[in-house]
Design a protein around this motif. Structure first.
Motif, short mmCIF file in Angstrom:
data_model
loop_
_atom_site.label_atom_id
_atom_site.label_comp_id
_atom_site.label_asym_id
_atom_site.label_seq_id
_atom_site.Cartn_x
_atom_site.Cartn_y
_atom_site.Cartn_z
N MET A 137 0.90 -1.24 0.11
CA MET A 137 0.17 0.14 -0.12
C MET A 137 0.67 1.19 0.12
SD MET A 137 -2.84 1.25 2.85
CE MET A 137 -3.56 -0.10 3.04
N SER A 138 0.29 2.29 -1.06
CA SER A 138 1.15 3.53 -1.00
C SER A 138 0.85 4.38 0.24
CB SER A 138 1.02 4.19 -2.34
OG SER A 138 1.69 5.43 -2.36
N GLN A 139 1.82 4.55 1.23
CA GLN A 139 1.31 5.16 2.49
C GLN A 139 1.26 6.77 1.82
OE1 GLN A 139 0.79 4.32 5.51
NE2 GLN A 139 1.30 2.15 4.63
N SER A 140 2.01 7.52 0.94
CA SER A 140 1.72 8.83 0.81
C SER A 140 0.82 9.02 -0.25
CB SER A 140 3.14 9.20 -0.30
OG SER A 140 3.17 8.47 -1.39
N LEU A 141 0.14 7.85 -1.14
CA LEU A 141 -0.78 8.31 -1.82
C LEU A 141 -2.21 8.08 -0.90
CD1 LEU A 141 -1.60 8.62 -4.68
CD2 LEU A 141 -2.08 6.09 -4.97
N LEU A 142 -2.19 7.26 0.04
CA LEU A 142 -3.03 7.23 1.26
C LEU A 142 -3.35 8.49 1.89
CD1 LEU A 142 -4.99 5.29 2.67
CD2 LEU A 142 -3.31 4.71 4.28
N PHE A 143 -2.33 9.05 2.32
CA PHE A 143 -2.50 10.52 2.94
C PHE A 143 -2.91 11.52 1.93
CE2 PHE A 143 -0.58 14.56 3.85
CZ PHE A 143 -0.99 14.91 5.16
N ALA A 144 -2.41 11.47 0.65
CA ALA A 144 -3.18 12.43 -0.49
C ALA A 144 -4.51 12.02 -0.68
CB ALA A 144 -2.31 12.04 -1.68
N PHE A 145 -5.05 10.93 -0.43
CA PHE A 145 -6.37 10.33 -0.74
C PHE A 145 -7.14 11.03 0.86
CE2 PHE A 145 -10.10 7.70 0.16
CZ PHE A 145 -10.91 8.51 -0.97
N ALA A 156 -10.33 13.44 0.16
CA ALA A 156 -11.64 13.37 0.67
C ALA A 156 -12.24 14.12 1.76
CB ALA A 156 -11.64 12.04 1.32
N THR A 157 -11.32 14.81 2.59
CA THR A 157 -11.37 15.83 3.55
C THR A 157 -11.81 16.94 3.00
OG1 THR A 157 -9.99 14.66 4.98
CG2 THR A 157 -10.67 16.99 5.63
N VAL A 200 -17.59 14.55 -8.84
CA VAL A 200 -16.39 14.82 -9.10
C VAL A 200 -15.37 14.23 -8.25
CG1 VAL A 200 -14.74 16.83 -8.89
CG2 VAL A 200 -16.80 17.20 -10.13
N MET A 201 -15.98 13.94 -6.95
CA MET A 201 -15.11 13.22 -5.94
C MET A 201 -15.15 11.84 -6.40
SD MET A 201 -16.20 12.70 -1.92
CE MET A 201 -14.97 11.72 -0.91
N VAL A 202 -16.18 11.05 -6.96
CA VAL A 202 -16.21 9.79 -7.10
C VAL A 202 -15.11 9.40 -8.28
CG1 VAL A 202 -17.40 7.82 -8.13
CG2 VAL A 202 -18.43 9.19 -6.45
N ILE A 203 -15.10 10.31 -9.23
CA ILE A 203 -14.29 10.25 -10.37
C ILE A 203 -12.79 10.44 -9.86
CG2 ILE A 203 -13.61 11.09 -12.82
CD1 ILE A 203 -16.56 11.58 -13.34
N GLY A 204 -12.50 11.14 -9.23
CA GLY A 204 -11.35 11.66 -8.69
C GLY A 204 -10.72 10.58 -7.80
N THR A 205 -11.82 10.00 -6.93
CA THR A 205 -11.27 8.86 -6.11
C THR A 205 -10.84 7.63 -6.80
OG1 THR A 205 -12.56 9.41 -4.25
CG2 THR A 205 -12.07 7.27 -4.38
N VAL A 215 -14.68 9.93 7.04
CA VAL A 215 -14.49 11.43 6.77
C VAL A 215 -15.93 12.00 6.51
CG1 VAL A 215 -13.56 13.00 5.10
CG2 VAL A 215 -12.14 11.04 5.89
N GLY A 216 -16.61 11.27 5.54
CA GLY A 216 -18.09 11.77 5.35
C GLY A 216 -18.84 12.03 6.45
N THR A 217 -18.91 10.97 7.30
CA THR A 217 -19.55 11.02 8.73
C THR A 217 -19.22 12.39 9.50
OG1 THR A 217 -19.91 8.74 8.75
CG2 THR A 217 -20.11 9.94 10.92
N VAL A 218 -17.95 12.43 9.66
CA VAL A 218 -17.57 13.58 10.48
C VAL A 218 -17.80 15.01 9.83
CG1 VAL A 218 -15.20 14.75 11.16
CG2 VAL A 218 -15.30 12.24 11.23
N SER A 219 -17.61 15.01 8.41
CA SER A 219 -18.07 16.39 7.86
C SER A 219 -19.68 16.68 8.03
CB SER A 219 -17.77 16.39 6.39
OG SER A 219 -18.15 17.25 5.62
#
Length: 200
Positions: A1-9, A13-14, A124-129, A153-157
């Motif tokens: 798993m790419s940690q940097s990509l995970l952080f970026a995602f 999402a946030t 936009v979010m789905v396609i980007g994700t 993230v969605g729940t918190v927001s």
């Protein structure tokens, strides 16, 4: 798993969930108009609806939209028409006081979940994700991770936006103040349609 990509995602999402858009404007208005408790089905509908949408598109439903691009156009304009309707309803709504229900009532779970399919910012979010962050992990674990993060993230927001709206209830006590606030929210909701018509 790419940690940097995970952080970026997680960052992506946030930003997508927390910034103003149709969902957040409606939650803010619903929190003010109906209170936090009555807005909970709306919160759940947005969060689970968006999570389901990411999972469904990521697992292959997106190929249908590639094969039949007219479906995307239909969804885009159906979503725009629905947002215009919602903006009118929000602009005309007032505070639902104890013993006197607002005639329309808050958005239901299913209404909020189905709305995600016609929500431009949601797409936009789905396609980007699905495209930019696909390399988080190997398929299908990347979709599982993306969906799980989006749910958290969605729940918190969504909870934060609804709580903010309900926190305004003691401050906006007069019907005219609530009406003015809801008119501003309706205008912001209509402004969120700008990308739809600029894309036309």
């Amino acid at each position: 798993m790419s940690q940097s990509l995970l952080f970026a995602f997680v960052l992506f999402a946030t930003v997508m969930f927390i910034t103003p858009g149709p969902n957040n404007v409606m939650l803010l208005s619903s929190g003010l108009t109906y209170g936090f408790r009555r807005t909970l089905p709306h919160i759940a509908g947005i969060t689970l609806g968006m999570g389901f949408m990411i999972a469904a598109v990521g697992l292959g439903l997106g190929t249908i939209f590639i094969t039949y691009p007219v479906l995307q156009t239909v969804l885009k304009y159906a979503g725009a028409a629905y947002l215009i309707y919602l903006a009118i309803v929000i602009a005309m709504s007032g505070t639902a006081t104890t013993g006197q229900d607002n005639l329309r009532g808050p958005m239901t779970f299913w209404g909020a979940a189905m709305f995600q399919w016609v929500n431009v910012k949601g797409w936009v979010m789905v396609i980007g994700t699905i495209t930019a962050y696909a390399a988080i992990a190997s398929f299908p674990w990347n979709i599982v991770i993306q969906t799980a993060i989006s749910l958290v993230v969605g729940t918190v927001s969504t909870v934060a936006w609804a709580l903010f709206g309900s926190a305004l209830r003691p401050l906006l006590t007069s019907p005219s103040a609530v009406r003015a606030f809801n008119i501003v929210m309706a205008v912001l909701l209509l402004a969120s349609l700008y990308p739809v018509f600029m894309d036309a």
